[in-house]
Motif scaffolding. Structure first.
Motif, PDB file in Angstrom:
ATOM      1  N   UNK A 156       0.826  -1.203   0.000  1.00 42.27           N
ATOM      2  CA  UNK A 156       0.000   0.000   0.000  1.00 42.27           C
ATOM      3  C   UNK A 156       0.861   1.253   0.000  1.00 42.27           C
ATOM      4  N   UNK A 186       2.379   2.456  -3.340  1.00 44.01           N
ATOM      5  CA  UNK A 186       1.529   3.060  -4.359  1.00 44.01           C
ATOM      6  C   UNK A 186       1.976   4.463  -4.685  1.00 44.01           C
ATOM      7  N   UNK A 237      -4.579   9.969  -6.782  1.00 40.47           N
ATOM      8  CA  UNK A 237      -5.765   9.804  -7.632  1.00 40.47           C
ATOM      9  C   UNK A 237      -7.042   9.834  -6.821  1.00 40.47           C
ATOM     10  N   UNK A 260     -10.667   9.928  -8.133  1.00 43.44           N
ATOM     11  CA  UNK A 260     -11.096   8.862  -9.009  1.00 43.44           C
ATOM     12  C   UNK A 260     -12.610   8.666  -9.069  1.00 43.44           C
ATOM     13  N   UNK A 261     -13.268   8.936  -7.966  1.00 44.47           N
ATOM     14  CA  UNK A 261     -14.692   8.597  -7.930  1.00 44.47           C
ATOM     15  C   UNK A 261     -15.525   9.455  -8.866  1.00 44.47           C
ATOM     16  N   UNK A 298     -21.930   0.545  -6.072  1.00 41.38           N
ATOM     17  CA  UNK A 298     -20.661  -0.082  -6.378  1.00 41.38           C
ATOM     18  C   UNK A 298     -19.782  -0.130  -5.155  1.00 41.38           C
ATOM     19  N   UNK A 299     -19.055  -1.217  -5.055  1.00 44.25           N
ATOM     20  CA  UNK A 299     -18.165  -1.323  -3.916  1.00 44.25           C
ATOM     21  C   UNK A 299     -16.922  -0.494  -4.196  1.00 44.25           C
ATOM     22  N   UNK A 300     -16.450   0.228  -3.227  1.00 42.15           N
ATOM     23  CA  UNK A 300     -15.196   0.942  -3.398  1.00 42.15           C
ATOM     24  C   UNK A 300     -14.308   0.401  -2.314  1.00 42.15           C
ATOM     25  N   UNK A 301     -13.409  -0.445  -2.718  1.00 33.44           N
ATOM     26  CA  UNK A 301     -12.694  -1.198  -1.691  1.00 33.44           C
ATOM     27  C   UNK A 301     -11.857  -0.295  -0.826  1.00 33.44           C
ATOM     28  N   UNK A 302     -11.373   0.793  -1.420  1.00 33.75           N
ATOM     29  CA  UNK A 302     -10.434   1.590  -0.657  1.00 33.75           C
ATOM     30  C   UNK A 302     -11.171   2.495   0.309  1.00 33.75           C
ATOM     31  N   UNK A 346     -13.816  -7.946   2.150  1.00 32.42           N
ATOM     32  CA  UNK A 346     -14.542  -7.585   0.931  1.00 32.42           C
ATOM     33  C   UNK A 346     -15.825  -8.391   0.803  1.00 32.42           C
ATOM     34  N   UNK A 358     -10.111 -11.649   3.421  1.00 28.88           N
ATOM     35  CA  UNK A 358      -9.723 -10.467   4.183  1.00 28.88           C
ATOM     36  C   UNK A 358      -8.298 -10.052   3.853  1.00 28.88           C
ATOM     37  N   UNK A 359      -8.038  -8.758   3.929  1.00 27.70           N
ATOM     38  CA  UNK A 359      -6.657  -8.309   3.805  1.00 27.70           C
ATOM     39  C   UNK A 359      -6.345  -7.413   5.000  1.00 27.70           C
TER      40      UNK A 359
END
Lengths: 308, 336
Positions: free
Chosen positions: A128, A131, A139, A142-143, A153-157, A238, A244-245
């Motif tokens: 991470x 990046x 960025x 981005x949305x 929509x899922x936005x993982x971040x 998620x 999981x992360x």
């Protein structure tokens, strides 16, 4: 009319699965297994199971007319549960009930530091942090390009929501959360904003240096940490806990050795930049902390943004 | 009269079964307190159950569709729909798979039923490969996971499609027969499979549902074994050590990412986020290999395939997919 024992067993297993999932929903244990966003899908599964159960009941006392045709059951394409029980079928039934046995007998646990270690927590955290170096350009806008996507929509971040039933927020709310970060002198990493802010801090780590931050997390350590280092980590789910992360901050605190792994801590500190194995990453210099109980909702979930 | 007695008996049995289930559950709470096991067992159990609970609704929808196919679609339909030409059939199956939103667990019972109905093996395989890989949810989640970058999502779909076509073609060269397990071969002799014509609709629906139950019990055990293995890997095998093997070289990192995809057995809708967490540690081709390989083959769905196809076929198939994905990405690496 005959009583078919195996058909009864199958009906029994079906209703056990149904009750098990309903129980998970009822007790809230389902949150230890899947992202609440998928709760509805799981309830659809329950409805299908119930329908199958009712169907199955009709076969327990079958006149067996659906099987009057005299073809040989032995080479039939799949087992209808009318042929006699044998060792192989007993094993099959045992496998099917295995999740029910472990599900009812063993309480679901919360993922802990040992799983974080297996999943490569520092790999994920380092990744991470990298990046920034790789993308160069932040960025976070981005949305804005997403309007043409689906309604949800899922936005993982993004921010997981402690408020489990409402992990869907509006675009305005999301923008508000994003914009707030820059203005705050002291950043509060609540469950809802955690992953959004985490992402943003990683992308533009230099601009956050010196800011105060408070957050919760469990203690995680790796062998190559210095004696005053630890990670305050969280699991981001998620879909289900299998995917999981780990996200979290490398932190330094004076008496780090006193904090054992898996201890939950609520901490306040300032952001600085640490070099870990050659990678620059945002880290926290903890000034004040307090050991807490595991939060009711230990996991973080990606937010779903709802477009009107 | 007899019918009335029967329905009463069924009702009573239903109540008895539910009662027994509730009784067992209520005593399980007391037993629960008496057991202590190492915490890794609890972790493994939690991951195991979470994979199952997540997959179950999709599998249930899959077995319902499979039941529907069994009752409502005849072999004649299939003969008419599938092109005679092999290439046309492969292309068509891949396109149909791409349009069909399914996940890798739900699609196995459907493919099994289609092949039993006379769909050629290579067409079934094309459908099996593109179904879970190419669908709107997967595109969307990949797009989101990689910082809203369409490039990864598009590459995943396009390369995945190409791989599926190649694999289906190779399968068509190697295998002529349907490769279903022995007991599946006679599927079409199943009396209510083709005799459905002329039955009242309620009877048809009843048969769809009973088929779904049988399919659920057939497929369920393999799904459970697969989930158990995947949970074991996640609890006891460190991805860090795997990753360490792969660092640096393109070939080895591609192999490592494919290995991870296989072992972790993630749902194709969620795997993009895991792939993204490796995105800066590995070359883009290795990440894409993970994204393309995972939905096609993993531990969980290989177990499920073993419930449908002969073991020899499954292992040949897995090898072909592995080699094709690997070769395609090694070649592609020149362009990245």
């Amino acid at each position: 009319m005959r009583f078919y024992f195996q058909q009864a067993v199958r009906a029994f297993i079906l209703i056990l699965f149904t009750i098990y999932i309903v129980k998970l929903h009822y007790t809230g244990d389902i949150l230890k297994l899947i992202n609440p966003k998928y709760g509805t899908i799981s309830m659809i599964g329950v409805v299908i199971l119930l329908i199958l159960f009712v169907t199955q009941l009709h076969r327990v006392f079958s006149k067996h007319d659906e099987h009057k045709h005299n073809h040989d059951h032995e080479d039939h394409h799949h087992d209808h549960g009318y042929s006699p029980l044998n060792g192989r079928k007993l094993v099959s039934y045992f496998i099917i009930v295995l999740p029910l046995i472990t599900g009812f007998l063993l309480p679901p646990s919360t993922l802990d530091a040992s799983i974080a270690a297996k999943k490569g927590a520092m790999l994920s955290i380092t990744n991470n942090a990298m990046q920034e170096q790789n993308s160069g350009q932040p960025q976070e806008k981005e949305e804005s390009a997403d309007e043409n996507m689906e309604n949800e929509q899922p936005i993982h971040q993004n921010a997981p929501d402690p408020n489990l039933d409402s992990n869907t927020i509006s675009m305005e709310k999301y923008d508000q959360i994003v914009n707030q970060l820059g203005e705050q002198d002291s950043i509060l990493m609540s469950e809802q904003v955690y992953s959004t802010y985490y992402e943003m801090i990683n992308k533009e780590m230099d601009s956050f240096v010196g800011k105060e931050i408070s957050l919760k997390g469990f203690v995680y350590k790796e062998d190559d940490f210095k004696s005053n280092q630890l990670v305050l980590g969280r699991f981001l789910i998620t879909h289900c806990v299998a995917d999981s992360s780990i996200i979290g901050f490398l932190s330094s605190v004076e008496d780090a050795t006193e904090l054992t792994e898996d201890t939950w801590v609520e901490a306040t500190g300032t952001i600085y930049i640490e070099e870990y194995n050659g990678t620059r990453m945002p880290a926290i210099n903890i000034s004040d902390y307090q050991v807490i109980d595991e939060p009711e909702q230990p996991y973080l979930y990606p937010i779903t943004i709802k477009y009107k | 009269m007899l019918g009335k007695i029967r329905s009463t008996v069924i009702d009573v049995t239903g109540v008895l079964i539910i009662g027994l289930a509730i009784y067992l559950i209520s005593i399980s709470g007391t037993i629960q307190g008496g057991i202590t096991l190492p915490s890794s067992i609890y972790n493994m159990n939690t991951i195991f159950l979470s994979i199952l609970i997540e997959a179950l609704p999709f599998v249930l929808v899959g077995v319902l569709i499979a039941g529907g196919i069994q009752i409502f679609i005849t072999e004649d339909h299939i003969k008419r729909w599938i092109p005679k030409n092999r290439f046309a059939a492969i292309l068509m199956s891949c396109v149909v798979g791409a349009c069909f939103p399914a996940c890798e667990c739900g699609i196995v019972p459907i493919v099994r039923r289609l092949i039993a109905k006379g769909v050629p093996i290579y067409a079934g395989i094309g459908f099996l490969l593109t179904g879970p890989l190419i669908n709107p949810i997967v595109i969307l989640s990949t797009y989101m996971a990689f910082g809203n970058d369409l490039k990864v999502a598009l590459s995943r779909m396009i390369i995945g499609f190409i791989v599926a076509v190649i694999v289906a073609f190779l399968i068509s060269l190697l295998f002529r027969t349907n490769q279903l397990k022995q007991e599946l071969k006679n599927a079409n002799h199943c009396e209510h499979g083709t005799a459905a014509v002329g039955q009242p609709v309620t009877m048809k629906i009843f048969h769809v549902l009973t088929h779904a139950v049988d399919e659920f019990f057939d497929m369920g055990k393999y799904l459970i074994i697969g989930a158990l293995l995947a949970a074991f890997v996640q609890t006891y095998v460190s991805s860090e050590s795997l990753v360490a093997i792969g660092n640096g070289q393109i070939a080895s990192s591609t192999i490592v990412m494919m290995g991870l995809a296989f072992l972790l057995s993630l749902c194709s809708e969620a795997d993009a986020f895991i792939a993204a967490s490796f995105s800066n540690l590995f070359a883009p081709t290795a990440i894409l290999a993970f994204l393309v390989y995972g939905p096609m083959i993993d531990l969980k769905n290989m177990m499920m395939m073993l419930s449908v196809f002969r073991a020899k076929f499954v292992f040949t198939f897995v090898s072909i997919v592995t080699i094709v994905v690997f070769v395609v990405f090694i070649l592609l690496n020149q362009f990245y």
